[in-house]
Design a protein around this motif. Structure first.
Motif, PDB file in Angstrom:
ATOM      1  N   GLY A  79      -6.637 -29.899   2.833  1.00 30.05           N
ATOM      2  CA  GLY A  79      -5.424 -29.149   2.530  1.00 30.05           C
ATOM      3  C   GLY A  79      -4.412 -29.906   1.699  1.00 30.05           C
ATOM      4  O   GLY A  79      -3.469 -29.308   1.176  1.00 30.05           O
ATOM      5  N   GLN A  80      -4.583 -31.226   1.568  1.00 30.06           N
ATOM      6  CA  GLN A  80      -3.664 -32.005   0.749  1.00 30.06           C
ATOM      7  C   GLN A  80      -3.972 -31.773  -0.733  1.00 30.06           C
ATOM      8  O   GLN A  80      -5.131 -31.668  -1.139  1.00 30.06           O
ATOM      9  CB  GLN A  80      -3.780 -33.492   1.070  1.00 30.06           C
ATOM     10  CG  GLN A  80      -3.283 -33.869   2.457  1.00 30.06           C
ATOM     11  CD  GLN A  80      -1.770 -33.715   2.580  1.00 30.06           C
ATOM     12  OE1 GLN A  80      -1.042 -33.712   1.605  1.00 30.06           O
ATOM     13  NE2 GLN A  80      -1.309 -33.585   3.826  1.00 30.06           N
ATOM     14  N   GLY A  99       1.934 -35.836  -0.998  1.00 30.08           N
ATOM     15  CA  GLY A  99       0.651 -35.155  -0.905  1.00 30.08           C
ATOM     16  C   GLY A  99      -0.509 -36.108  -0.739  1.00 30.08           C
ATOM     17  O   GLY A  99      -1.664 -35.764  -0.988  1.00 30.08           O
ATOM     18  N   ILE A 100      -0.210 -37.345  -0.296  1.00 28.68           N
ATOM     19  CA  ILE A 100      -1.233 -38.372  -0.105  1.00 28.68           C
ATOM     20  C   ILE A 100      -1.323 -38.675   1.384  1.00 28.68           C
ATOM     21  O   ILE A 100      -0.419 -39.277   1.968  1.00 28.68           O
ATOM     22  CB  ILE A 100      -0.888 -39.650  -0.899  1.00 28.68           C
ATOM     23  CG1 ILE A 100      -0.849 -39.350  -2.394  1.00 28.68           C
ATOM     24  CG2 ILE A 100      -1.887 -40.765  -0.594  1.00 28.68           C
ATOM     25  CD1 ILE A 100      -0.335 -40.510  -3.244  1.00 28.68           C
ATOM     26  N   ALA A 101      -2.415 -38.233   2.019  1.00 29.76           N
ATOM     27  CA  ALA A 101      -2.597 -38.450   3.458  1.00 29.76           C
ATOM     28  C   ALA A 101      -4.083 -38.613   3.745  1.00 29.76           C
ATOM     29  O   ALA A 101      -4.904 -37.800   3.320  1.00 29.76           O
ATOM     30  CB  ALA A 101      -2.025 -37.285   4.253  1.00 29.76           C
ATOM     31  N   ILE A 102      -4.413 -39.686   4.481  1.00 32.54           N
ATOM     32  CA  ILE A 102      -5.808 -40.043   4.744  1.00 32.54           C
ATOM     33  C   ILE A 102      -6.341 -39.332   5.984  1.00 32.54           C
ATOM     34  O   ILE A 102      -5.622 -39.157   6.975  1.00 32.54           O
ATOM     35  CB  ILE A 102      -5.926 -41.578   4.914  1.00 32.54           C
ATOM     36  CG1 ILE A 102      -6.092 -42.249   3.553  1.00 32.54           C
ATOM     37  CG2 ILE A 102      -7.063 -41.966   5.825  1.00 32.54           C
ATOM     38  CD1 ILE A 102      -6.299 -43.749   3.627  1.00 32.54           C
ATOM     39  N   ASP A 103      -7.593 -38.944   5.907  1.00 33.06           N
ATOM     40  CA  ASP A 103      -8.339 -38.501   7.080  1.00 33.06           C
ATOM     41  C   ASP A 103      -8.991 -39.748   7.681  1.00 33.06           C
ATOM     42  O   ASP A 103      -9.857 -40.364   7.055  1.00 33.06           O
ATOM     43  CB  ASP A 103      -9.401 -37.476   6.667  1.00 33.06           C
ATOM     44  CG  ASP A 103     -10.217 -36.978   7.848  1.00 33.06           C
ATOM     45  OD1 ASP A 103     -10.905 -37.800   8.484  1.00 33.06           O
ATOM     46  OD2 ASP A 103     -10.188 -35.770   8.116  1.00 33.06           O
ATOM     47  N   ASP A 104      -8.569 -40.144   8.883  1.00 30.59           N
ATOM     48  CA  ASP A 104      -9.031 -41.411   9.452  1.00 30.59           C
ATOM     49  C   ASP A 104     -10.537 -41.453   9.663  1.00 30.59           C
ATOM     50  O   ASP A 104     -11.176 -42.495   9.473  1.00 30.59           O
ATOM     51  CB  ASP A 104      -8.317 -41.685  10.782  1.00 30.59           C
ATOM     52  CG  ASP A 104      -6.873 -42.110  10.583  1.00 30.59           C
ATOM     53  OD1 ASP A 104      -6.588 -42.727   9.537  1.00 30.59           O
ATOM     54  OD2 ASP A 104      -6.037 -41.813  11.453  1.00 30.59           O
ATOM     55  N   THR A 105     -11.137 -40.340  10.038  1.00 29.82           N
ATOM     56  CA  THR A 105     -12.581 -40.321  10.251  1.00 29.82           C
ATOM     57  C   THR A 105     -13.314 -40.557   8.940  1.00 29.82           C
ATOM     58  O   THR A 105     -14.215 -41.388   8.848  1.00 29.82           O
ATOM     59  CB  THR A 105     -13.027 -38.983  10.857  1.00 29.82           C
ATOM     60  OG1 THR A 105     -12.362 -38.804  12.106  1.00 29.82           O
ATOM     61  CG2 THR A 105     -14.535 -38.967  11.070  1.00 29.82           C
ATOM     62  N   ALA A 106     -12.925 -39.836   7.888  1.00 33.77           N
ATOM     63  CA  ALA A 106     -13.550 -40.010   6.579  1.00 33.77           C
ATOM     64  C   ALA A 106     -13.298 -41.414   6.035  1.00 33.77           C
ATOM     65  O   ALA A 106     -14.168 -42.015   5.388  1.00 33.77           O
ATOM     66  CB  ALA A 106     -13.028 -38.964   5.605  1.00 33.77           C
ATOM     67  N   ASN A 107     -12.116 -41.952   6.305  1.00 27.84           N
ATOM     68  CA  ASN A 107     -11.772 -43.283   5.809  1.00 27.84           C
ATOM     69  C   ASN A 107     -12.693 -44.355   6.379  1.00 27.84           C
ATOM     70  O   ASN A 107     -12.991 -45.349   5.719  1.00 27.84           O
ATOM     71  CB  ASN A 107     -10.321 -43.605   6.166  1.00 27.84           C
ATOM     72  CG  ASN A 107      -9.843 -44.914   5.556  1.00 27.84           C
ATOM     73  OD1 ASN A 107     -10.195 -45.262   4.440  1.00 27.84           O
ATOM     74  ND2 ASN A 107      -9.035 -45.642   6.308  1.00 27.84           N
ATOM     75  N   ASN A 108     -13.159 -44.168   7.581  1.00 25.37           N
ATOM     76  CA  ASN A 108     -14.000 -45.166   8.241  1.00 25.37           C
ATOM     77  C   ASN A 108     -15.491 -44.955   8.011  1.00 25.37           C
ATOM     78  O   ASN A 108     -16.298 -45.796   8.396  1.00 25.37           O
ATOM     79  CB  ASN A 108     -13.716 -45.168   9.746  1.00 25.37           C
ATOM     80  CG  ASN A 108     -12.345 -45.754  10.063  1.00 25.37           C
ATOM     81  OD1 ASN A 108     -12.010 -46.820   9.576  1.00 25.37           O
ATOM     82  ND2 ASN A 108     -11.572 -45.042  10.846  1.00 25.37           N
ATOM     83  N   ILE A 109     -15.852 -43.842   7.392  1.00 26.88           N
ATOM     84  CA  ILE A 109     -17.273 -43.557   7.153  1.00 26.88           C
ATOM     85  C   ILE A 109     -17.452 -43.146   5.693  1.00 26.88           C
ATOM     86  O   ILE A 109     -16.982 -42.082   5.287  1.00 26.88           O
ATOM     87  CB  ILE A 109     -17.792 -42.418   8.067  1.00 26.88           C
ATOM     88  CG1 ILE A 109     -17.570 -42.770   9.537  1.00 26.88           C
ATOM     89  CG2 ILE A 109     -19.267 -42.142   7.793  1.00 26.88           C
ATOM     90  CD1 ILE A 109     -17.901 -41.637  10.481  1.00 26.88           C
ATOM     91  N   GLN A 110     -18.114 -43.998   4.905  1.00 23.23           N
ATOM     92  CA  GLN A 110     -18.422 -43.668   3.511  1.00 23.23           C
ATOM     93  C   GLN A 110     -19.879 -43.993   3.256  1.00 23.23           C
ATOM     94  O   GLN A 110     -20.341 -45.072   3.601  1.00 23.23           O
ATOM     95  CB  GLN A 110     -17.554 -44.460   2.536  1.00 23.23           C
ATOM     96  CG  GLN A 110     -16.065 -44.271   2.732  1.00 23.23           C
ATOM     97  CD  GLN A 110     -15.364 -45.595   2.790  1.00 23.23           C
ATOM     98  OE1 GLN A 110     -15.589 -46.438   1.954  1.00 23.23           O
ATOM     99  NE2 GLN A 110     -14.534 -45.784   3.790  1.00 23.23           N
ATOM    100  N   ASP A 111     -20.566 -43.065   2.641  1.00 21.71           N
ATOM    101  CA  ASP A 111     -21.983 -43.293   2.402  1.00 21.71           C
ATOM    102  C   ASP A 111     -22.422 -42.786   1.034  1.00 21.71           C
ATOM    103  O   ASP A 111     -23.569 -42.419   0.827  1.00 21.71           O
ATOM    104  CB  ASP A 111     -22.822 -42.613   3.489  1.00 21.71           C
ATOM    105  CG  ASP A 111     -22.515 -41.126   3.602  1.00 21.71           C
ATOM    106  OD1 ASP A 111     -21.672 -40.631   2.824  1.00 21.71           O
ATOM    107  OD2 ASP A 111     -23.115 -40.465   4.472  1.00 21.71           O
ATOM    108  N   ALA A 112     -21.493 -42.734   0.092  1.00 21.46           N
ATOM    109  CA  ALA A 112     -21.823 -42.244  -1.246  1.00 21.46           C
ATOM    110  C   ALA A 112     -21.043 -43.043  -2.282  1.00 21.46           C
ATOM    111  O   ALA A 112     -20.102 -43.778  -1.955  1.00 21.46           O
ATOM    112  CB  ALA A 112     -21.500 -40.760  -1.364  1.00 21.46           C
TER     113      ALA A 112
END
Length: 395
Positions: A370-371, A348-361
């Protein structure tokens, strides 16, 4: 007492400091004096109370020793700065300290005795306490230990399968480190997930030059990768992490290496440094992307060993609410997070590549929608955790 708390992290060649307004935890002043004793010391000082708070002032200073360095730190803070307590990060509290503790003569003696467990850290931490006590005799001093949060480990996790004398008399057991950071980010995860901390279970990965994993079940640390010393566990910037314990005796018996030399090599010349010549993950990522095989192998090994700990902790915990990345590498290296999480979708561990490359918080969820298991990137703030524990103790 005055609500400001000064947090001190005294290292072998540096002093980190932050002044926080409590109980809200707002950072008023912070800084770093580094290269103590080198003849080329440098002070970085950031003052949020000044007219230009965003400007970090950097100056070359003369800090021949820690007393001179502390004189410069308090000069930079200024006579107008007030604080009600000085809180000190202390690396090793053994099994004696499970929470923040007011510094007394008995506590000083205990920290000194525990220096045998952390000879590179505890004496320097204690030196900072002694200097601050001498400079501000009327101000309460508080010690917050890296090992304290892990004192909830059960015996099955902290005991080694070694002769009873080693444990009972010599105190050889798993203590764990980075506890302040693991505690802080686990609490932040619970807040983000809108769950009570006592009902939240996570695996926390503190990845920096030093690195450790922690299994946190219902708010309590139940296992961690670092052991009797910070050498055990994950592969790190310059530490080997887990190796066959027969290797040092083999090197002594068949290659005439001294124990002290082996210890130095394992702590200062192993890990990423041994494989590539650098402990800078940013440089390794660049070199790997340019086709350098040694850099690619080092990163592959780094991620693989973290993944093994995730699998082990997931198995003994029966699932988790979130996987946390923190520390300089964990917070900033998207490639490392992708390497670590790759192939773990069955958990149940799967990365969203877009979110992984953009962090601002301060807290970002980079898991695929859905995971079941959230993947959180959380900026650690050990100084705030230390200040909060100090505030709670003194109030």
């Amino acid at each position: 007492m005055h609500p400001n708390i000064l947090v001190i992290n005294s290292g072998s060649s540096s002093i980190k400091y932050q002044l926080l307004a409590m109980p809200e935890g707002r950072v008023l002043v912070k800084g770093l004096l580094e290269r103590i004793g080198s003849g080329d010391a440098r002070l970085k000082h950031w003052d949020n109370t000044a007219s230009d708070p965003a400007h970090e002032k950097i100056s070359q200073v003369n800090a021949a020793d820690h007393q001179a360095a502390f004189d410069l730190v308090f000069k930079a803070l200024g006579a107008a700065i007030e604080f009600g307590a000085i809180a000190h990060r202390v690396v090793h509290g053994g099994s004696r300290f499970a929470s923040a503790t007011c510094v007394t003569d008995d506590v000083i003696k205990a920290i000194s005795e525990l220096s045998a467990f952390a000879p590179l850290h505890n004496p320097i931490n204690l030196n900072g306490i002694t200097i601050c006590h001498r400079m501000f005799p009327g101000i309460p001093q508080v010690a917050v230990f890296d090992t304290a949060y892990h004192q909830t480990l059960p015996p099955r996790a902290y005991r080694y399968a070694i002769p009873e004398l080693w444990y009972q008399t010599f105190g050889i057991r798993r203590y764990g480190f980075h506890g302040t950071s693991h505690h802080y980010v686990a609490q932040k995860a619970a807040e983000f997930l809108e769950k009570p901390f006592a009902e939240t279970s996570v695996i926390s990965l503190h990845l920096g030059n030093g690195a450790s994993a922690a299994a946190i079940a219902k708010g309590q640390s139940v296992d961690t990768s670092m052991g009797f010393t910070p050498l055990e566990g994950l592969m790190m910037g310059a530490r080997s992490g887990d190796i066959d314990p027969a290797i040092p005796t083999y090197l002594q018996n068949y290659h005439q290496m001294e124990a002290s030399g082996i210890d130095w090599q394992l702590n200062h010349a192993s890990g990423l440094t041994a494989l590539t010549g650098t402990n800078d993950v940013r440089e390794l990522i660049n070199r790997s992307q340019q086709g350098e095989e040694s850099a690619a192998l080092a990163l592959d090994m780094y991620g693989y060993r973290i993944k093994k700990y995730i699998g082990a902790y997931w198995a003994v915990m029966g699932g988790i609410d979130a996987l946390i990345f923190t520390g300089g590498v964990g917070e900033n290296a998207a490639l490392v997070r992708r390497l670590v999480c790759g192939g773990l979708a069955h958990l149940g561990i799967a990365i969203d590549d877009t979110a992984n490359n953009i962090q601002d918080a301060d807290v970002c969820d980079i898991a695929q929608t859905g995971q079941k298991t959230r993947i959180l990137v959380i900026r650690t703030h050990e100084e705030l955790q230390i200040a909060q524990e100090t505030w709670a103790l003194l109030n």
